[in-house]
Scaffold this active site. Structure first.
Site, mmCIF file in Angstrom:
data_model
loop_
_atom_site.group_PDB
_atom_site.id
_atom_site.type_symbol
_atom_site.label_atom_id
_atom_site.label_comp_id
_atom_site.label_asym_id
_atom_site.label_seq_id
_atom_site.Cartn_x
_atom_site.Cartn_y
_atom_site.Cartn_z
ATOM 1 N N ASP A 14 35.309 30.864 23.157
ATOM 2 C CA ASP A 14 36.166 30.581 24.181
ATOM 3 C C ASP A 14 36.472 29.119 24.125
ATOM 4 O OD1 ASP A 14 37.307 30.185 26.722
ATOM 5 O OD2 ASP A 14 35.853 30.883 27.985
ATOM 6 N N VAL A 238 37.900 34.832 28.969
ATOM 7 C CA VAL A 238 37.897 33.395 28.437
ATOM 8 C C VAL A 238 38.167 32.475 29.317
ATOM 9 C CG1 VAL A 238 38.921 34.201 26.207
ATOM 10 C CG2 VAL A 238 40.372 33.955 28.098
ATOM 11 N N HIS A 239 36.553 32.035 30.295
ATOM 12 C CA HIS A 239 36.803 31.362 31.143
ATOM 13 C C HIS A 239 37.354 29.844 31.049
ATOM 14 C CE1 HIS A 239 34.463 34.439 33.133
ATOM 15 N NE2 HIS A 239 33.563 34.585 32.060
ATOM 16 N N ASP A 240 36.754 29.342 29.890
ATOM 17 C CA ASP A 240 37.076 27.764 29.618
ATOM 18 C C ASP A 240 38.685 27.491 29.258
ATOM 19 O OD1 ASP A 240 34.356 27.426 29.977
ATOM 20 O OD2 ASP A 240 33.626 27.641 27.988
#
Length: 314
Positions: A14, A238-240
């Site tokens: 990510d 894909v938090h980041d």
């Protein structure tokens, strides 16, 4: 004029996507990519940062920063989503480097060199940011903004019932950064959980004939497998990368000024982000929190950034 940015990361596929998107974005001048322990050990994070930059080989290399253990050590060994090295099963060889500076020192030097002009995009635990502030007490007033991926506003955590992973890895550091007099934006799970990349994303990734295409296509399959095996879902979060896109495309998000803190000692709540939302709050507002977003547009922005990176990198 390009925005000056420091990326503080614990890669993770990510984070690797976020670094890929930022390094070739003409709106951004990436001054440094600093490693922090989280998804992987500090040693592995340092190697992964170097591997990502070497694989992408941008026209202007950023400064690199070396991670070290947080004071109490990492409470978890990682999220086990990305393979042993967190960038897929194969891994990448890296050149031997001498005299890599500690991440917090790189952060201090770059902010001092560009006062009030640097945005720190913190995509891992906040260990390095807190250490940089301890090293240079004037840093909170000198940094332009800190964009933080992590925490949860209304929903549950993703590492404990109450805590998000980045906050849980180093709660004292997170609390120190939250309480600092810096300008901050928090991008919590409530927003980043709403973006899921499905298998269809492979139809929109750059060709394997490009440097960027080979890299992202190499690191993503193992993440999809891990999400299917561990969570039973046919997609990945894909938090980041979402947090980076929110920072680069503020028109796609809605923010609210809030008063936030981080619990450091609770038996069940260590690492929990806490907000004073009482009718008559006693805490002062200390950050803006992303409370809503055009998630489809953020997804498109990410994929367009990766496509543009492939074109720019050749």
């Amino acid at each position: 004029m390009a925005r000056k940015v420091i990326l503080d990361v614990d890669p993770g596929a990510d984070d690797a996507l976020a670094v890929c998107a930022a390094l070739f974005d003409p709106r951004v001048e990436v001054l440094a990519v600093t490693a922090v322990g989280g998804n992987v050990s500090p040693e592995r994070a340092t190697l992964n940062v170097q591997a990502i930059v070497e694989q992408l080989d941008p026209p202007r290399w950023p400064r690199l920063g070396q991670a070290s253990q947080p004071e109490g050590g990492l409470p978890v060994k990682g999220r086990f989503l990305y393979g042993d090295d967190s960038l897929g099963a194969d891994g990448f060889r890296v050149a031997e480097r001498q005299h890599v500076l500690a991440s917090e020192k790189v952060i201090c030097e770059q902010v001092r060199a560009h006062p009030h002009a640097v945005t720190i995009v913190a995509l891992g635990p906040l260990t390095n940011i807190a250490r940089a502030m301890a090293r240079d007490p004037e840093l909170p007033a000198l940094v332009g903004r800190i964009v933080i991926a992590g925490g949860a506003l209304h929903g549950p955590g993703n590492i404990t019932p109450t805590a998000e992973f980045n906050m849980y890895c180093d709660p004292p550091a997170a609390q120190a950064v939250f309480r600092s007099p810096s300008t901050k934006t928090l991008v919590p799970l409530d927003v980043t959980n709403r973006v899921t990349l499905s298998y269809d994303v492979f139809h929109r990734l750059p060709s394997e004939n490009t440097r960027v295409g080979r890299f992202v296509r190499g690191i993503l399959p193992s993440v999809f497998r891990a999400y299917r095996q561990q969570f039973g879902i046919e997609g990945i979060h894909v938090h980041d990368s979402v947090a980076l896109m929110a920072a680069l495309n503020p028109e796609l998000v809605v923010c609210r000024e809030m008063a936030g803190d981080v619990e450091t000692m609770g038996e069940l709540t260590t690492g929990m982000t806490v907000f004073d939302r009482r009718r008559v709050p006693t805490w002062r507002h200390n950050m803006e929190v992303v409370v809503d977003a055009q998630t489809d547009a953020l997804t498109d922005a990410l994929l367009q950034s990766i496509a543009a990176a492939a074109e720019a990198a050749g």
